[in-house]
Design a protein around this motif. Structure first.
Motif, mmCIF file in Angstrom:
data_model
loop_
_atom_site.group_PDB
_atom_site.id
_atom_site.type_symbol
_atom_site.label_atom_id
_atom_site.label_comp_id
_atom_site.label_asym_id
_atom_site.label_seq_id
_atom_site.Cartn_x
_atom_site.Cartn_y
_atom_site.Cartn_z
ATOM 1 N N SER A 45 -1.495 4.311 7.159
ATOM 2 C CA SER A 45 -0.868 5.583 6.836
ATOM 3 C C SER A 45 0.035 5.412 5.627
ATOM 4 N N ARG A 46 0.105 6.425 4.829
ATOM 5 C CA ARG A 46 0.914 6.395 3.613
ATOM 6 C C ARG A 46 1.957 7.489 3.677
ATOM 7 N N PRO A 47 3.052 7.364 3.029
ATOM 8 C CA PRO A 47 3.467 6.189 2.293
ATOM 9 C C PRO A 47 4.353 5.297 3.148
ATOM 10 N N PRO A 48 4.020 4.058 3.314
ATOM 11 C CA PRO A 48 4.926 3.146 4.002
ATOM 12 C C PRO A 48 6.005 2.708 3.020
ATOM 13 N N GLN A 49 7.066 2.168 3.539
ATOM 14 C CA GLN A 49 8.052 1.573 2.643
ATOM 15 C C GLN A 49 7.581 0.203 2.180
ATOM 16 N N ILE A 50 6.843 -0.485 3.063
ATOM 17 C CA ILE A 50 6.388 -1.827 2.723
ATOM 18 C C ILE A 50 5.114 -2.174 3.500
ATOM 19 N N VAL A 51 4.232 -2.893 2.827
ATOM 20 C CA VAL A 51 3.060 -3.480 3.467
ATOM 21 C C VAL A 51 3.218 -4.990 3.316
ATOM 22 N N VAL A 52 3.219 -5.683 4.449
ATOM 23 C CA VAL A 52 3.367 -7.133 4.459
ATOM 24 C C VAL A 52 2.033 -7.736 4.882
ATOM 25 N N LEU A 53 1.474 -8.568 4.025
ATOM 26 C CA LEU A 53 0.280 -9.299 4.403
ATOM 27 C C LEU A 53 0.743 -10.641 4.956
ATOM 28 N N ASP A 54 0.552 -10.824 6.257
ATOM 29 C CA ASP A 54 0.934 -12.073 6.920
ATOM 30 C C ASP A 54 -0.191 -13.074 6.706
ATOM 31 N N GLY A 55 0.060 -14.031 5.817
ATOM 32 C CA GLY A 55 -0.944 -15.033 5.485
ATOM 33 C C GLY A 55 -0.743 -16.358 6.191
ATOM 34 N N SER A 56 0.062 -16.365 7.250
ATOM 35 C CA SER A 56 0.390 -17.616 7.928
ATOM 36 C C SER A 56 -0.801 -18.245 8.654
ATOM 37 N N ALA A 57 -1.871 -17.485 8.841
ATOM 38 C CA ALA A 57 -3.076 -18.026 9.488
ATOM 39 C C ALA A 57 -4.301 -17.926 8.575
ATOM 40 N N MET A 58 -4.068 -17.632 7.298
ATOM 41 C CA MET A 58 -5.162 -17.538 6.336
ATOM 42 C C MET A 58 -5.429 -18.939 5.779
ATOM 43 N N SER A 71 -5.183 -5.945 -6.289
ATOM 44 C CA SER A 71 -5.400 -4.487 -6.265
ATOM 45 C C SER A 71 -4.390 -3.787 -5.369
ATOM 46 N N GLU A 72 -4.104 -4.384 -4.215
ATOM 47 C CA GLU A 72 -3.115 -3.774 -3.313
ATOM 48 C C GLU A 72 -1.726 -3.809 -3.956
ATOM 49 N N HIS A 73 -1.399 -4.871 -4.638
ATOM 50 C CA HIS A 73 -0.115 -4.955 -5.350
ATOM 51 C C HIS A 73 -0.022 -3.850 -6.404
ATOM 52 N N GLN A 74 -1.088 -3.657 -7.160
ATOM 53 C CA GLN A 74 -1.096 -2.625 -8.194
ATOM 54 C C GLN A 74 -1.006 -1.227 -7.586
ATOM 55 N N ARG A 75 -1.705 -1.004 -6.491
ATOM 56 C CA ARG A 75 -1.631 0.296 -5.819
ATOM 57 C C ARG A 75 -0.226 0.548 -5.292
ATOM 58 N N ALA A 76 0.396 -0.482 -4.722
ATOM 59 C CA ALA A 76 1.759 -0.331 -4.213
ATOM 60 C C ALA A 76 2.710 0.081 -5.330
ATOM 61 N N ALA A 78 1.958 1.642 -8.085
ATOM 62 C CA ALA A 78 1.617 2.999 -8.530
ATOM 63 C C ALA A 78 2.070 4.060 -7.535
ATOM 64 N N GLU A 79 1.997 3.733 -6.232
ATOM 65 C CA GLU A 79 2.318 4.718 -5.199
ATOM 66 C C GLU A 79 3.748 4.598 -4.674
ATOM 67 N N GLY A 80 4.498 3.632 -5.148
ATOM 68 C CA GLY A 80 5.916 3.547 -4.828
ATOM 69 C C GLY A 80 6.270 2.892 -3.499
ATOM 70 N N TYR A 81 5.498 1.923 -3.071
ATOM 71 C CA TYR A 81 5.880 1.130 -1.907
ATOM 72 C C TYR A 81 5.791 -0.339 -2.277
ATOM 73 N N GLU A 82 6.295 -1.201 -1.419
ATOM 74 C CA GLU A 82 6.267 -2.639 -1.670
ATOM 75 C C GLU A 82 5.062 -3.274 -0.987
ATOM 76 N N PHE A 83 4.517 -4.293 -1.624
ATOM 77 C CA PHE A 83 3.478 -5.122 -1.038
ATOM 78 C C PHE A 83 3.931 -6.561 -1.193
ATOM 79 N N VAL A 84 3.993 -7.289 -0.083
ATOM 80 C CA VAL A 84 4.469 -8.667 -0.090
ATOM 81 C C VAL A 84 3.507 -9.527 0.715
ATOM 82 N N ILE A 85 3.226 -10.714 0.200
ATOM 83 C CA ILE A 85 2.448 -11.702 0.945
ATOM 84 C C ILE A 85 3.458 -12.648 1.584
ATOM 85 N N ALA A 86 3.430 -12.736 2.893
ATOM 86 C CA ALA A 86 4.422 -13.538 3.621
ATOM 87 C C ALA A 86 3.756 -14.706 4.327
ATOM 88 N N GLY A 87 4.411 -15.858 4.265
ATOM 89 C CA GLY A 87 3.971 -17.019 5.033
ATOM 90 C C GLY A 87 2.660 -17.618 4.610
#
Length: 117
Positions: A45-58, A71-76, A78-87
């Protein structure tokens, strides 16, 4: 929490609250699995304040997976939310370093450091 059907040894789960979507990726993010992550990210759902990609098991990411993350970073942006890769695991961090995407994509040590507020 929801889970998507996936390739063997690959899973995506999500957890959302009022301010954040946490998307946990387990296994290899590559040509065979990238479409599953794209579908999950597109379905948030949009717009979130933040999208966190949990990479701790990737365990691995190839160039097609990197393109999804960029692409997700660029979309974030453009659309005014944060995208962070965590762990991100050591192999994923090394791939990000070798491609210099560690200088572009926001990285955090773990999900909690991003979602605490």
């Amino acid at each position: 929490m929801t889970s998507e059907p996936s390739a063997p040894d690959f899973a995506i789960s999500t957890h959302s609250d009022d301010t954040a979507h946490v998307v946990r990726v387990e296994g290899e993010l590559d040509l065979n699995t990238r479409d599953q992550l794209v579908a999950v990210l597109d379905g948030l759902s949009r717009p979130p304040q933040i999208v966190v990609l949990d990479g701790s098991a990737m365990s691995f990411v190839d160039s097609t997976g990197l393109r999804v993350l960029l692409s997700e970073h660029q979309r974030a942006r453009a659309e005014g939310y944060e995208f962070v890769i965590a762990g991100a695991t050591p192999p994923v961090r090394e791939t990000l370093r070798l491609t210099a995407l560690d200088l572009t994509l926001p990285l955090a040590p773990d999900v909690e450091s991003v979602t605490r507020g």
